[in-house]
Structure formats: structure tokens, C-alpha cells
Design a protein around this motif. Structure first.
Motif, short mmCIF file in Angstrom:
data_model
loop_
_atom_site.label_atom_id
_atom_site.label_comp_id
_atom_site.label_asym_id
_atom_site.label_seq_id
_atom_site.Cartn_x
_atom_site.Cartn_y
_atom_site.Cartn_z
N ARG A 138 0.80 -1.21 0.00
CA ARG A 138 0.00 0.00 0.00
C ARG A 138 0.85 1.28 0.00
N SER A 188 0.69 3.14 -3.57
CA SER A 188 0.10 2.09 -4.40
C SER A 188 -0.81 2.62 -5.49
N GLN A 228 0.51 2.04 -9.01
CA GLN A 228 0.47 0.61 -9.29
C GLN A 228 -0.95 0.17 -9.63
#
Length: 311
Positions: A6, A9, A12
């Protein structure tokens, strides 16, 4: 199911999410079964199952509980679905704007407003905006704040002039305009107009026209009744329309509660009278409301500049 890192994140997640997965979630929301969603998107059921697993993997969360053949959203799924519905609304708004650009139009603006703002600021801002963008298509919805906010949340409206009645401060950007006094109005020949002042108890001899439960104005009126140790009168007529309220009181001995600004204008034209009773409370300030998570169109930005311009 394993969780993803996290720390920072968001990039991503943006790389791992695909619009086809968003479409699948929205189709499941509509059809309630994976098979129905797959059919709607032209996928085989195994392909849809794989896509759902990939989405859950990207998010690091299971999104559904399976109940028989149906999929039921769990807590994480409910939150994801809410964001995906908002994303669909943003994409629909983008598509409309691009289509308007292709057609060479000046665009379209959908505004919602409570009645109190309509006679003054709203009208001036819209007229000024049309002088700058004469080809702009404008839709104006007038209703109570709670109903307007629901339409703002769904993407039907782009700007609302009203009050925060639900959601959180993180959902909307609010900029105050003015507070709002209320007036109790009646027909020009109402019996109570013979008195120089009217008590709240004297008003109870007549029928009332009130806004529906859930609106800020209704909540304030209920507080007024409680402050006098009274329950709401029986035989209410409930309507969110200020125009209907005024028409009803003009043709009867009922009394109604409307914004002071609206009452002053109509009383000045001899349409009704303001009873000599002063409400002990004012509504909290109303203002402009827009969604935090959606970019505004240029017409909406121009409208807000004009709306909040100092006279």
C-alpha cells in the motif's frame, strides 16, 4: 487472497486496473449474476470469472460473497462499486462534452437550485453566463437540497446551489453564499391578517403546507413546533414545490412556509401576504456545491465565478 503493497500504491493500481474490469463490475451490479454480466459484455463465463479474479487480485480484496448463483457485494465490493459508478458518471459527462465539441456547440450546463437562490443570484449569474456563451444549453432544476444533492451525486447535475444534507465534506466542495430566513405566508384575505402580531398557537387553527421530510426547511419547521411543545398538525399537505405552496395558500385559509426572499417578491406583487410572525430560527447558509472527484466543465467554472461575484 494476498494483499498488495500500500506504500504509494495508487500508480500501481492505475497500471493494473483495466476499463474492461470496471465494465464487468457495473454489469454484475446491473444483472446480479456473473453469467448475465458476461452475456451483456459478450464474454464467456470463464473469461468473466478470470477477469473478476484479476480485478480482485489488483485490489487485494475479495469483492463478493457468493449466494447460490448470485454474487452479493461484500463491504469492500460496496466501496469499489460506488467509485466505479461515479467513474461511469464522469465518463458519461466526458462523452457528452466531446460530442458537443464535435458538433460545434458551446456545451451544456445542468444546475440545481433551491428556491431561495432563484430570484436573485441564480438568475443574475445565468443571464450573465448566457451573454458570454449565447449558444450554451442550460438546464435548471429547482427542488429541495436533499433531492438536488442526490442528482449531483449521480452526475445528473454539475452544480447545485443548496445545503449539505448528506454525504461528507470530502464528497463535495462547498462555498457559502448567504443564510436564509423563512416567512409564514397566507392569502391576501386571511383572517390572521387582522392582528398586528400572530402567535404560533394561533396558527394551529389553520391547515399547513410544508416541505416533505428530509429537507432542511422541514427540519427547521419541526424544531419550531417542538420549541412550542407542539406536534406537527394533522392533515398536512406536503410538497417540495414553493410555487405549489403559494398557489395552495392563495386559494384557501391554509398557511405555508417559504423562503423570506421569495415571500418578499410575491408579497410585493400582491400575490400573497406575509403573516406577522417571526420564525425563531434561520436556515444555515446555502451555497454552491460541486463534486470533489469530478473535473468541472468550463461553463460550470464560469457560472461559479459569476454566482460568487460581489455585487
Amino acid at each position: 487472497m494476498g494483499s498488495i503493497d500500500r506504500s504509494d500504491s495508487t500508480p500501481q493500481l492505475l497500471n493494473r486496473l483495466r476499463m474492461r474490469q470496471v465494465a464487468l463490475m457495473l454489469a454484475i451490479d446491473e444483472r446480479q449474476t456473473l453469467r448475465g454480466a458476461a452475456h451483456q459484455l459478450g464474454l464467456t463465463q470463464p473469461a468473466a470469472t478470470k477477469m473478476l479474479h484479476e480485478l480482485e487480485g489488483a485490489l487485494g480484496q475479495s469483492l463478493f460473497d457468493r449466494v447460490g448463483r448470485r454474487l452479493r457485494l461484500n463491504a469492500a465490493g460496496e466501496r469499489v462499486m460506488a467509485y466505479f459508478r461515479n467513474l461511469r458518471g464522469s465518463i458519461e459527462a466526458l462523452n457528452r462534452e466531446l460530442d458537443e465539441l464535435r458538433q460545434g456547440s458551446a456545451g451544456r450546463l445542468a444546475v440545481g437550485s433551491i428556491m431561495a437562490a432563484s430570484p436573485g443570484r441564480l438568475t443574475r449569474a445565468l443571464l450573465d453566463l448566457k451573454r458570454q456563451l449565447p449558444l450554451l444549453e442550460v438546464e435548471v432544476a429547482v427542488d429541495t437540497s436533499d433531492r438536488l444533492l442526490a442528482q449531483l451525486h449521480e452526475g445528473v447535475l454539475e452544480v447545485v446551489i443548496g445545503r449539505m444534507t448528506g454525504g461528507t465534506d470530502s464528497d463535495y466542495r462547498f462555498r457559502a453564499i448567504d443564510d436564509e430566513a423563512l416567512a409564514i405566508v397566507a392569502a391576501n384575505n386571511h383572517p390572521l391578517l387582522q392582528s398586528r402580531s400572530v402567535t404560533f398557537e394561533a396558527l394551529q387553527a389553520y391547515g399547513w403546507v410544508l416541505q416533505p421530510p428530509g429537507s432542511p426547511m422541514r427540519a427547521l419547521i419541526e424544531q419550531e413546533f417542538r420549541a412550542h411543545g407542539l406536534g406537527l398538525p394533522r392533515g398536512l399537505i406536503e410538497t417540495g414545490s414553493i410555487l405549489t405552496t403559494m398557489n395552495l395558500v392563495r386559494g384557501s385559509d391554509m398557511v405555508g412556509v417559504i423562503p423570506q426572499a421569495v415571500a418578499d417578491i410575491n408579497a410585493g406583487h400582491g400575490m400573497l401576504r406575509i403573516l406577522p410572525y417571526r420564525m425563531s430560527r434561520k436556515l444555515e447558509a446555502y451555497g454552491s456545491l460541486v463534486r470533489q472527484d469530478r473535473p468541472m466543465s468550463r461553463p460550470a467554472e464560469m457560472f461559479l465565478e459569476l454566482l460568487h461575484r460581489k455585487d
